[in-house]
Design a protein around this motif. Structure first.
Motif, PDB file in Angstrom:
ATOM      1  N   LEU A 193     -30.926  40.777  19.288  1.00  0.00           N
ATOM      2  CA  LEU A 193     -31.737  40.347  18.082  1.00  0.00           C
ATOM      3  C   LEU A 193     -31.631  41.327  16.832  1.00  0.00           C
ATOM      4  O   LEU A 193     -32.326  42.200  16.845  1.00  0.00           O
ATOM      5  CB  LEU A 193     -33.266  39.954  18.523  1.00  0.00           C
ATOM      6  CG  LEU A 193     -33.657  38.755  19.382  1.00  0.00           C
ATOM      7  CD1 LEU A 193     -34.818  38.996  19.772  1.00  0.00           C
ATOM      8  CD2 LEU A 193     -33.109  37.443  18.944  1.00  0.00           C
ATOM      9  N   LYS A 194     -30.841  41.282  16.278  1.00  0.00           N
ATOM     10  CA  LYS A 194     -30.351  41.824  14.848  1.00  0.00           C
ATOM     11  C   LYS A 194     -31.226  41.430  13.834  1.00  0.00           C
ATOM     12  O   LYS A 194     -30.585  40.524  12.976  1.00  0.00           O
ATOM     13  CB  LYS A 194     -29.018  42.300  14.757  1.00  0.00           C
ATOM     14  CG  LYS A 194     -28.356  42.947  15.981  1.00  0.00           C
ATOM     15  CD  LYS A 194     -26.994  43.398  15.681  1.00  0.00           C
ATOM     16  CE  LYS A 194     -26.232  44.149  16.972  1.00  0.00           C
ATOM     17  NZ  LYS A 194     -26.639  45.318  17.490  1.00  0.00           N
ATOM     18  N   VAL A 240     -42.589  40.626  12.831  1.00  0.00           N
ATOM     19  CA  VAL A 240     -43.005  40.753  14.504  1.00  0.00           C
ATOM     20  C   VAL A 240     -43.044  42.174  14.761  1.00  0.00           C
ATOM     21  O   VAL A 240     -42.068  42.735  14.424  1.00  0.00           O
ATOM     22  CB  VAL A 240     -42.300  39.775  15.179  1.00  0.00           C
ATOM     23  CG1 VAL A 240     -42.589  39.951  16.651  1.00  0.00           C
ATOM     24  CG2 VAL A 240     -42.114  38.540  14.605  1.00  0.00           C
ATOM     25  N   THR A 241     -44.022  42.664  15.372  1.00  0.00           N
ATOM     26  CA  THR A 241     -43.747  43.851  16.159  1.00  0.00           C
ATOM     27  C   THR A 241     -43.892  43.572  17.540  1.00  0.00           C
ATOM     28  O   THR A 241     -44.413  42.703  18.097  1.00  0.00           O
ATOM     29  CB  THR A 241     -45.281  44.652  16.107  1.00  0.00           C
ATOM     30  OG1 THR A 241     -45.207  44.933  14.497  1.00  0.00           O
ATOM     31  CG2 THR A 241     -44.955  45.918  16.571  1.00  0.00           C
ATOM     32  N   ALA A 242     -42.886  44.049  18.196  1.00  0.00           N
ATOM     33  CA  ALA A 242     -42.575  43.843  19.656  1.00  0.00           C
ATOM     34  C   ALA A 242     -42.517  45.158  20.403  1.00  0.00           C
ATOM     35  O   ALA A 242     -41.886  46.072  20.044  1.00  0.00           O
ATOM     36  CB  ALA A 242     -41.063  43.138  19.788  1.00  0.00           C
ATOM     37  N   ILE A 243     -43.445  44.878  21.481  1.00  0.00           N
ATOM     38  CA  ILE A 243     -43.800  46.281  22.310  1.00  0.00           C
ATOM     39  C   ILE A 243     -43.102  46.036  23.723  1.00  0.00           C
ATOM     40  O   ILE A 243     -42.930  44.953  24.285  1.00  0.00           O
ATOM     41  CB  ILE A 243     -45.040  46.936  22.297  1.00  0.00           C
ATOM     42  CG1 ILE A 243     -46.016  46.139  22.995  1.00  0.00           C
ATOM     43  CG2 ILE A 243     -45.518  47.359  20.963  1.00  0.00           C
ATOM     44  CD1 ILE A 243     -47.297  46.589  23.543  1.00  0.00           C
ATOM     45  N   LEU A 256     -39.073  36.505  21.888  1.00  0.00           N
ATOM     46  CA  LEU A 256     -38.814  36.737  20.646  1.00  0.00           C
ATOM     47  C   LEU A 256     -37.975  35.678  19.754  1.00  0.00           C
ATOM     48  O   LEU A 256     -38.166  35.279  18.583  1.00  0.00           O
ATOM     49  CB  LEU A 256     -38.250  38.161  20.260  1.00  0.00           C
ATOM     50  CG  LEU A 256     -39.131  39.196  20.469  1.00  0.00           C
ATOM     51  CD1 LEU A 256     -38.381  40.631  20.339  1.00  0.00           C
ATOM     52  CD2 LEU A 256     -40.046  39.363  19.135  1.00  0.00           C
ATOM     53  N   LYS A 257     -36.733  35.178  20.395  1.00  0.00           N
ATOM     54  CA  LYS A 257     -36.191  34.205  19.720  1.00  0.00           C
ATOM     55  C   LYS A 257     -36.893  32.905  19.380  1.00  0.00           C
ATOM     56  O   LYS A 257     -37.001  32.363  18.222  1.00  0.00           O
ATOM     57  CB  LYS A 257     -34.948  33.551  20.759  1.00  0.00           C
ATOM     58  CG  LYS A 257     -33.871  34.723  20.989  1.00  0.00           C
ATOM     59  CD  LYS A 257     -32.857  34.268  21.902  1.00  0.00           C
ATOM     60  CE  LYS A 257     -31.851  35.347  22.372  1.00  0.00           C
ATOM     61  NZ  LYS A 257     -30.904  34.968  23.510  1.00  0.00           N
ATOM     62  N   ALA A 258     -37.994  32.623  20.388  1.00  0.00           N
ATOM     63  CA  ALA A 258     -38.815  31.349  20.113  1.00  0.00           C
ATOM     64  C   ALA A 258     -39.726  31.875  18.934  1.00  0.00           C
ATOM     65  O   ALA A 258     -40.068  30.944  17.691  1.00  0.00           O
ATOM     66  CB  ALA A 258     -39.484  30.921  21.233  1.00  0.00           C
ATOM     67  N   ILE A 259     -40.107  32.931  18.790  1.00  0.00           N
ATOM     68  CA  ILE A 259     -41.224  33.333  17.861  1.00  0.00           C
ATOM     69  C   ILE A 259     -40.627  33.132  16.459  1.00  0.00           C
ATOM     70  O   ILE A 259     -41.173  32.867  15.331  1.00  0.00           O
ATOM     71  CB  ILE A 259     -41.674  34.878  17.916  1.00  0.00           C
ATOM     72  CG1 ILE A 259     -42.821  34.697  19.344  1.00  0.00           C
ATOM     73  CG2 ILE A 259     -42.426  35.228  16.874  1.00  0.00           C
ATOM     74  CD1 ILE A 259     -43.059  36.137  19.889  1.00  0.00           C
TER      75      ILE A 259
END
Length: 92
Positions: free
Chosen positions: A39-40, A22-25, A11-14
Motif C-alpha cells: 500500500l503505497k 490512517v495510522t496503522a500499527i 487497510l485496503k478496505a479502510i
C-alpha cells in the motif's frame, strides 16, 4: 487507527472509505514492511507498536479498527489492549 495491520488486507478496505489519514500499527516489523510495500499511499502512517501499550495520547483517534487481533492475544493481553483501545478513542 488500525490495530494489528499485518500485511495491509484490512487497510485496503479502510482506504475505500476515503479517510483523511490512517495510522496503522503492528508489533511485527516484517508485517509493516509488507503492508508498506503493498500500500503505497501517503495517507497511511505506519508505526511499530504493541496494542497493549499504544504510543498515542488519550482520545487521539475518531475510529479504531481491530480485526483478527484480539483472538491472538492471551486473556491478560486482551484486557490491556481493550483498555488501550478505549483510551485512545475519542468521545463520540
Amino acid at each position: 487507527l488500525e490495530l494489528g495491520c499485518g500485511n495491509g488486507k484490512t487497510l485496503k478496505a479502510i482506504l475505500k472509505q476515503n479517510p483523511a489519514s490512517v495510522t496503522a500499527i503492528d508489533f511485527s516489523p516484517e508485517a509493516l514492511t509488507a503492508a508498506q510495500q503493498t500500500l503505497k499511499d501517503n495517507t497511511i502512517f505506519f508505526k511499530q507498536a504493541s496494542v497493549t501499550q499504544l504510543p498515542f495520547p488519550d482520545a487521539s483517534f475518531e475510529v479504531v479498527v481491530c480485526y483478527y487481533l484480539l483472538n491472538n492475544l492471551t486473556r491478560p493481553e486482551r484486557k490491556k489492549a481493550v483498555i488501550e483501545l478505549y483510551r485512545v478513542l475519542g468521545p463520540s
